[in-house]
Structure formats: C-alpha cells, structure tokens
Scaffold this active site. Sequence first.
Site, PDB file in Angstrom:
ATOM      1  N   ASP A  45      -6.436  -5.251  -8.198  1.00 50.46           N
ATOM      2  CA  ASP A  45      -6.519  -4.271  -7.115  1.00 50.46           C
ATOM      3  C   ASP A  45      -6.069  -2.852  -7.465  1.00 50.46           C
ATOM      4  O   ASP A  45      -6.657  -1.909  -6.987  1.00 50.46           O
ATOM      5  CB  ASP A  45      -5.702  -4.775  -5.922  1.00 50.46           C
ATOM      6  CG  ASP A  45      -6.081  -4.098  -4.624  1.00 50.46           C
ATOM      7  OD1 ASP A  45      -7.293  -3.986  -4.343  1.00 50.46           O
ATOM      8  OD2 ASP A  45      -5.179  -3.677  -3.886  1.00 50.46           O
ATOM      9  N   ARG A  93      -4.421 -13.570   4.603  1.00 49.16           N
ATOM     10  CA  ARG A  93      -4.101 -13.146   3.226  1.00 49.16           C
ATOM     11  C   ARG A  93      -3.199 -14.144   2.521  1.00 49.16           C
ATOM     12  O   ARG A  93      -2.431 -14.873   3.142  1.00 49.16           O
ATOM     13  CB  ARG A  93      -3.380 -11.800   3.258  1.00 49.16           C
ATOM     14  CG  ARG A  93      -4.216 -10.637   3.780  1.00 49.16           C
ATOM     15  CD  ARG A  93      -5.048 -10.024   2.687  1.00 49.16           C
ATOM     16  NE  ARG A  93      -5.822  -8.885   3.158  1.00 49.16           N
ATOM     17  CZ  ARG A  93      -6.440  -8.035   2.350  1.00 49.16           C
ATOM     18  NH1 ARG A  93      -6.359  -8.197   1.041  1.00 49.16           N
ATOM     19  NH2 ARG A  93      -7.132  -7.036   2.837  1.00 49.16           N
ATOM     20  N   LYS A 130     -16.341  -7.489  -5.374  1.00 49.19           N
ATOM     21  CA  LYS A 130     -15.427  -7.071  -6.434  1.00 49.19           C
ATOM     22  C   LYS A 130     -14.630  -8.241  -6.992  1.00 49.19           C
ATOM     23  O   LYS A 130     -14.547  -8.439  -8.211  1.00 49.19           O
ATOM     24  CB  LYS A 130     -14.486  -5.993  -5.905  1.00 49.19           C
ATOM     25  CG  LYS A 130     -13.532  -5.434  -6.946  1.00 49.19           C
ATOM     26  CD  LYS A 130     -12.663  -4.321  -6.388  1.00 49.19           C
ATOM     27  CE  LYS A 130     -11.746  -4.826  -5.303  1.00 49.19           C
ATOM     28  NZ  LYS A 130     -10.525  -4.033  -5.132  1.00 49.19           N
ATOM     29  N   THR A 131     -14.032  -9.031  -6.101  1.00 49.20           N
ATOM     30  CA  THR A 131     -13.224 -10.175  -6.545  1.00 49.20           C
ATOM     31  C   THR A 131     -14.081 -11.207  -7.258  1.00 49.20           C
ATOM     32  O   THR A 131     -13.723 -11.708  -8.333  1.00 49.20           O
ATOM     33  CB  THR A 131     -12.512 -10.824  -5.343  1.00 49.20           C
ATOM     34  OG1 THR A 131     -11.676  -9.857  -4.726  1.00 49.20           O
ATOM     35  CG2 THR A 131     -11.663 -11.999  -5.788  1.00 49.20           C
ATOM     36  N   SER A 191     -14.542  -3.708   0.607  1.00 48.99           N
ATOM     37  CA  SER A 191     -14.614  -5.086   1.086  1.00 48.99           C
ATOM     38  C   SER A 191     -16.059  -5.526   1.287  1.00 48.99           C
ATOM     39  O   SER A 191     -16.874  -4.790   1.850  1.00 48.99           O
ATOM     40  CB  SER A 191     -13.859  -5.195   2.412  1.00 48.99           C
ATOM     41  OG  SER A 191     -13.915  -6.497   2.916  1.00 48.99           O
ATOM     42  N   HIS A 213      -8.019   2.361  -7.419  1.00 44.67           N
ATOM     43  CA  HIS A 213      -8.110   1.188  -6.551  1.00 44.67           C
ATOM     44  C   HIS A 213      -9.272   0.346  -7.064  1.00 44.67           C
ATOM     45  O   HIS A 213     -10.411   0.492  -6.619  1.00 44.67           O
ATOM     46  CB  HIS A 213      -8.334   1.631  -5.111  1.00 44.67           C
ATOM     47  CG  HIS A 213      -8.204   0.540  -4.111  1.00 44.67           C
ATOM     48  ND1 HIS A 213      -8.843   0.550  -2.900  1.00 44.67           N
ATOM     49  CD2 HIS A 213      -7.489  -0.620  -4.137  1.00 44.67           C
ATOM     50  CE1 HIS A 213      -8.537  -0.539  -2.222  1.00 44.67           C
ATOM     51  NE2 HIS A 213      -7.723  -1.263  -2.952  1.00 44.67           N
ATOM     52  N   LYS A 242       0.812  -1.213   0.000  1.00 43.97           N
ATOM     53  CA  LYS A 242       0.000   0.000   0.000  1.00 43.97           C
ATOM     54  C   LYS A 242       0.850   1.268   0.000  1.00 43.97           C
ATOM     55  O   LYS A 242       0.403   2.318  -0.471  1.00 43.97           O
ATOM     56  CB  LYS A 242      -0.957  -0.014   1.190  1.00 43.97           C
ATOM     57  CG  LYS A 242      -2.068  -1.050   1.044  1.00 43.97           C
ATOM     58  CD  LYS A 242      -2.849  -0.894  -0.261  1.00 43.97           C
ATOM     59  CE  LYS A 242      -4.011  -1.860  -0.360  1.00 43.97           C
ATOM     60  NZ  LYS A 242      -4.702  -1.786  -1.671  1.00 43.97           N
TER      61      LYS A 242
END
Length: 529
Positions: free
Chosen positions: A254, A319, A239-240, A235, A217, A198
């Site tokens: 991303d 993650r 989106k994913t 979140s 983003h 980030k």
Amino acid sequence: MKSATFSNTLTNVLAGKNVLTQLAVPQLVEKVLERGEGILTSTGAVRAETGKYTGRSPKDKYIVEEASSKDAIDWGSVNQPISEESFNKLYTKVINYLQEQEEVFVFKGFAGADKRNQLPIQVVNEYAWHNLFAQQLFIRPTEEELKTHEAQFTILSAPNVKADPLTDGTNSETFVVVSFERRIILIGGTEYAGEMKKSIFSIMNYLLPQNDILPMHCSANVGAEGDVALFFGLSGTGKTTLSADPNRRLIGDDEHGWSSNGVFNIEGGCYAKCIGLTREKEPQIYDAIRFGAVLENVMVDELTREPLYDDATLTENTRAAYQIQAIDNIVEPSIAGHPQTIVFLTADAFGVLPPISKLTKEQAMYHFLSGYTSKLAGTERGVTSPEATFSTCFGSPFLPLPATVYAEMLGKKIDEHGVQVFLVNTGWTGGEYGVGSRMKLSYTRAMVQAALEGELQSVETKQDDIFGLHIPLHVPGVPDEVLIPNKTWENQQAYDEKAQELATKFKENFKKFGHLSQEIEMHGGPIIK
C-alpha cells in the site's frame, strides 16, 4: 502553548503509572478480551467493531496552521487549516482524558523499512485493540533499537474524547489533527483504526519529499532477477489481485518511498479489505488472518466464532490488519532497487480506454495526477450510470503538498532510471458498463506479465486518436482484436461519443492543477475534437 511545554506534558503522561508500554501481542490480546473491546475468532484473530464510523472521516481532518509549515501546505478541502488555539484546546482535552484512564497503551516503532529514511514514531492509545492494530501496521523495533528509540512523531488516540464544534473549531465531534511543528497527531471522536495508518502516511508525504524521496500510494513487488514493479490503482481496479503474484515477492501492498537507493515499504503490515474474502480468491490474505491479526467490523458466527466475510451488516469496508511477515512470499527487509516497470490500473466503465497502453513520461505524469477510475451504477445510492472518479496521485486524501510536487518527482525518476510505464484498463470492453463486458482477468494477467518481462518494449504500437496512448498491437496470450478498444464496439459513433465524453472529464478535472501543469497536459493529455 510552546513546544517545550508540549514535550514536558507528553513526557509526564507517558511516565504515568497507568501507561503500559510495548506490550507483547499475547498480552495485548489478553487486554482486549479482559476489557471487552473485542472477541477472539476461530482464526485466532481479534475482532473489534468501530461503532458509528466504519471508515475515514475526511471532512474532520485538519492541519494546524503554523509558521514553519503553512507556506508549504496545499490548503483546501483535503488539507483544512485549524488554528493553534483550537489545537491547544483539543490537545489539553486528550491529555487530561488519557491521564484519567486506568490503562493507556503505548507502542514505539517506525515508519519506513529503509533505516536511512526511517521515522521513529510512538502511538498512544485509549484502546488495547488500537495498540494491537498499531503493532500490526507499523514496523516493530528490535530490542536494541528500542533502547535508543526517540519518537519524532506521536499519535494520541482517544476515541471517547469528542470535540465541540462551537468551541474547538471543528466540523463535528470527530477530529484528526496534525501539527507538524509539535510533531503530534490528535485523533478523537472515532474508533476507526485506519485513521492512525493514514495519518502516518500523510506525515511521510510531507517529510519524504524534503529529502528528495517520492512517497507513493501503491503496491510493489520484485521478480527473481531483482526487477521491481509498482502498481498504482484505486479501489476496484485489481491492485491487490495483480500485485499478488506467486512468481514475484511482495515488497509491500500500500505505501512506499522511492529514494536514490530504490524502493522501500513505509509500513510493517497490511490493511486488507476482506468483504467477500475466500481462500480460493486471495489465499495470501485469507491465511494471514491468524493470531495477532485484527479483524475490523467483520461479522462472526456466534457459535463457531468463524468470520463471516460475506456479511456486510456493519459495513462493506470490513478490514483485516496483519504483519507483512504473515505472508510467505515477501522481501525481508521490505526494500528493493529502482523500479523497471510502473503499472497504473484503472477500471474504465466507459469502455473506451485500451486494455494496455505504453505511456511517455508526460503521459505518465498526466495519468498520475489524474488518478482515474469509475464508480459503477448501483454501488452508491443515486449513481445510475458510470461516474468518472479522480484521485490525485492515486491518493489525494493524504497529500499535504501541491500535487505537482509529487508528479514532477515521478517524472524525474522515470527519466533517471529509464522506467517503462503502462496504463492497464481492467474495466469494460466492447461497450460501456451494461453493454460491454468486463475485461477477462486472464487477459489482464497476460498483459501485465508481458509488461513486467519486457516483452512490450519493442512491440509495434498504434497511437489512440483521442487519448494519445500508444497501444501494443500484439501481446502474448491476448487476441489482437481485444487490444484496440474501438474495434470491440459494434457502434463506432457510440464509441466516439463516449470516448470524447471521458476525454472532456479528464480535461475538466485537470484544470484544478493550474498553469504549472500546462506542459504536462499539452504532451500527456487527451485530444478534444
């Protein structure tokens, strides 16, 4: 400390006998295991823990107040200023610490898949697993590129260096400090690897607009006909899930830039949430977690070494970091043309936003600046009813410049390229959270597909009375009655009250943008009765 002194000091550090530069992935994996930084899982991926901090530390992020950049920065709670004196102290601490270590790991690479707009970077790490992470997330150079590589920004990451708030001017022991003048990022007091990713995105959000490139983003994919789509969403909005389309190739998941030539991925990898991950739900991510990948804070079975993706013992924010090449259906290199379609995703727990609506340019700029979704009851202690959450440009923690800079660039590009923009609500219908139900994923997929294939360009629409959004009256594969939100509610008065409540929250949030955004609000915002 002058720039030349910084440069000389850094050069001396990187020339030290303890520095291991550009180790291959197998070598780094060996180092991780040899040094006891992590373990090897049954997938072949390395698993490491981040200790006390399992996410970003936004209150510990600073930008050095320097003459060359201070007038451009949007100072505030996101972009906190820190003095050059404090930066110098922390820099000296980090440099001295790294010089004392038996081993220091260096990765040289790039941010930006478009070679015309690449940023050469180097990442200097105390930990081997952090260097492995950097290899997964950033773009690796070829042997030829490495010969002429000259880093324009350097990350110095030393998790075991702690700040002293009394003498270093920080809020805590943790610090993430960016100096645009020295072109250095200092990270200390935290082992969370996402700070590196980030930090570079924040740098690109500062540098790219200087070349009339919009940093975003978002995820991006491209269809068989070369049609590019962008997906923005916080979140939990899908989106994913929605951008991972077997009929479209992934550009990136991303971070992207939008230049005069088209869209390009800023990264070379993916940093995917993996709590609750299954092959059935997200096969691309599941199968990408193999040798070379890094699992962060994922629990592992002691006997079989199998990752336990449902186990949130350490954090919900587990993650996986892996190269984008670990996914089959990708664009390589990660560049494409100009977007034809933009999709803003929101999970509205108030149940009042349409499941899909077409946006004018002003509405697109308004909802881009708003970056709205909902926190749900039960997700955080003290949250007993849905809470509106706004993240400017869908990425407020990473924007060094005023938000209107990015919104105006978006509006200009929408005009230049005739982009169709849609707001898609993946949240509730028929009532608010606890009364209505979540929009069916099959309906949302059908709506997104219709938008991407141009089937909604000429369809008849109805304008929403409160939010001003243009709602398609017919979408293939979706019942007409689902499309108009107030028709799905049994109690019309309850709908009106809840819609006005959300509209008021939009208005309140938008006040922070000041007079520069008045015209955008007038033509793009909701109507308060």
